[in-house]
Design a protein around this motif. Structure first.
Motif, short mmCIF file in Angstrom:
data_model
loop_
_atom_site.label_atom_id
_atom_site.label_comp_id
_atom_site.label_asym_id
_atom_site.label_seq_id
_atom_site.Cartn_x
_atom_site.Cartn_y
_atom_site.Cartn_z
N ARG A 69 10.54 -1.01 7.15
CA ARG A 69 11.28 -0.05 7.20
C ARG A 69 12.68 0.66 6.95
O ARG A 69 12.93 1.97 6.44
N LEU A 70 13.53 -0.26 6.43
CA LEU A 70 15.03 0.07 5.91
C LEU A 70 14.33 0.07 4.51
O LEU A 70 16.01 0.59 3.79
N ARG A 107 0.04 -11.84 6.32
CA ARG A 107 -1.06 -11.17 4.95
C ARG A 107 -1.07 -10.00 5.12
O ARG A 107 -0.79 -9.15 4.30
N ARG A 108 -1.22 -8.94 6.39
CA ARG A 108 -0.88 -8.06 7.23
C ARG A 108 0.17 -7.05 6.49
O ARG A 108 -0.53 -5.70 5.81
N GLY A 109 0.86 -7.82 6.75
CA GLY A 109 2.24 -7.26 6.46
C GLY A 109 2.27 -7.21 4.54
O GLY A 109 3.07 -5.97 4.33
N LEU A 110 1.83 -7.96 4.09
CA LEU A 110 1.84 -7.99 2.85
C LEU A 110 1.29 -6.92 2.40
O LEU A 110 1.51 -5.90 1.37
N ALA A 111 0.08 -6.40 2.60
CA ALA A 111 -0.79 -5.87 2.34
C ALA A 111 -0.54 -4.37 2.67
O ALA A 111 -0.52 -3.30 1.99
N MET A 112 0.28 -4.21 3.31
CA MET A 112 0.90 -2.76 4.00
C MET A 112 2.16 -2.90 3.25
O MET A 112 2.29 -1.42 2.50
N LEU A 113 3.12 -3.64 2.65
CA LEU A 113 3.70 -3.25 1.62
C LEU A 113 2.33 -2.85 0.43
O LEU A 113 3.68 -1.59 -0.37
N GLU A 114 1.88 -3.83 -0.25
CA GLU A 114 1.61 -3.15 -1.28
C GLU A 114 0.57 -1.71 -0.92
O GLU A 114 0.45 -0.95 -2.33
N SER A 115 0.35 -0.87 0.21
CA SER A 115 0.00 -0.36 0.27
C SER A 115 0.59 0.92 0.39
O SER A 115 0.00 2.47 0.56
N GLY A 116 1.95 0.35 0.38
CA GLY A 116 2.75 1.58 0.34
C GLY A 116 2.88 2.27 2.26
O GLY A 116 3.40 3.59 2.21
N ASP A 117 2.23 1.43 2.96
CA ASP A 117 2.33 1.88 4.93
C ASP A 117 3.71 1.84 4.86
O ASP A 117 4.24 3.03 5.56
N PHE A 118 4.43 1.27 4.88
CA PHE A 118 5.73 1.08 5.23
C PHE A 118 6.95 1.98 4.42
O PHE A 118 7.69 3.15 5.34
N GLN A 119 6.73 2.62 3.25
CA GLN A 119 6.83 3.70 2.82
C GLN A 119 6.54 5.04 3.53
O GLN A 119 7.88 6.04 3.68
N LYS A 120 5.50 5.42 3.39
CA LYS A 120 4.48 6.50 5.07
C LYS A 120 5.06 6.44 6.15
O LYS A 120 6.11 7.93 6.30
N TYR A 121 5.62 5.22 6.75
CA TYR A 121 5.88 5.81 8.33
C TYR A 121 8.06 5.74 7.62
O TYR A 121 8.29 6.33 8.62
N ALA A 122 8.20 5.56 6.52
CA ALA A 122 10.07 5.98 6.63
C ALA A 122 9.86 7.37 6.56
O ALA A 122 10.61 8.01 6.59
N ALA A 123 9.26 7.59 5.86
CA ALA A 123 9.03 9.29 5.05
C ALA A 123 8.67 9.92 6.67
O ALA A 123 9.14 11.14 7.15
N LEU A 124 7.46 9.23 7.39
CA LEU A 124 7.44 10.34 8.74
C LEU A 124 8.51 9.51 9.77
O LEU A 124 9.41 10.55 10.24
#
Length: 127
Positions: A69-70, A107-124
């Motif tokens: 997230r950071l 593994r879900r956390g790794l998949a979220m990194l790969e798909s950019g989900d955390f970047q979306k969270y940071a943008a929101l």
């Protein structure tokens, strides 16, 4: 960790961010801070926690979440990878009542990194 850790998987905003907790323990692994969106405080709580082993899968997952997230994706990847390969594995309860193996959550956390989900969270979060 001597007992099975109960954990919660939560969906935050439009991302599928993971947040786990050990509610029946004495130690703070950043759960409340992560839920409140206070990622810097969560990171400090996790890193300053002396009662939880660095090998604790719940701690590894929350540490990865706070780092991601950071924007520290490489260090987050290290934490999620550690949880995914951890010899200590626990069934963790999700917010939907589903029990999920801690390695699967890593593994879900790794998949979220790969798909950019955390970047979306940071943008929101920055709006």
């Amino acid at each position: 960790m001597s007992l099975l850790v109960a954990a919660t998987l939560l969906v935050v905003a439009d991302s599928s961010a993971l947040v786990v907790t050990a509610p029946e323990t004495e130690f703070d692994i950043g759960y409340e801070e992560l839920i409140a969106g206070h990622d810097h405080e969560a990171l400090a709580a996790i890193e300053e926690c002396e009662k939880s082993s660095h090998r604790d899968p719940a701690r590894q997952i929350n540490h990865g979440i706070a780092l991601a997230r950071l924007g520290d994706y490489e260090e987050a990847r290290v934490r999620f990878s550690a949880a995914a390969r951890n010899a200590e594995r626990y069934d963790l309860e999700t917010s939907t009542g589903e029990w999920v193996d801690s390695r699967v959550l890593g593994r879900r956390g790794l998949a979220m990194l790969e798909s950019g989900d955390f970047q979306k969270y940071a943008a929101l979060a920055s709006r």
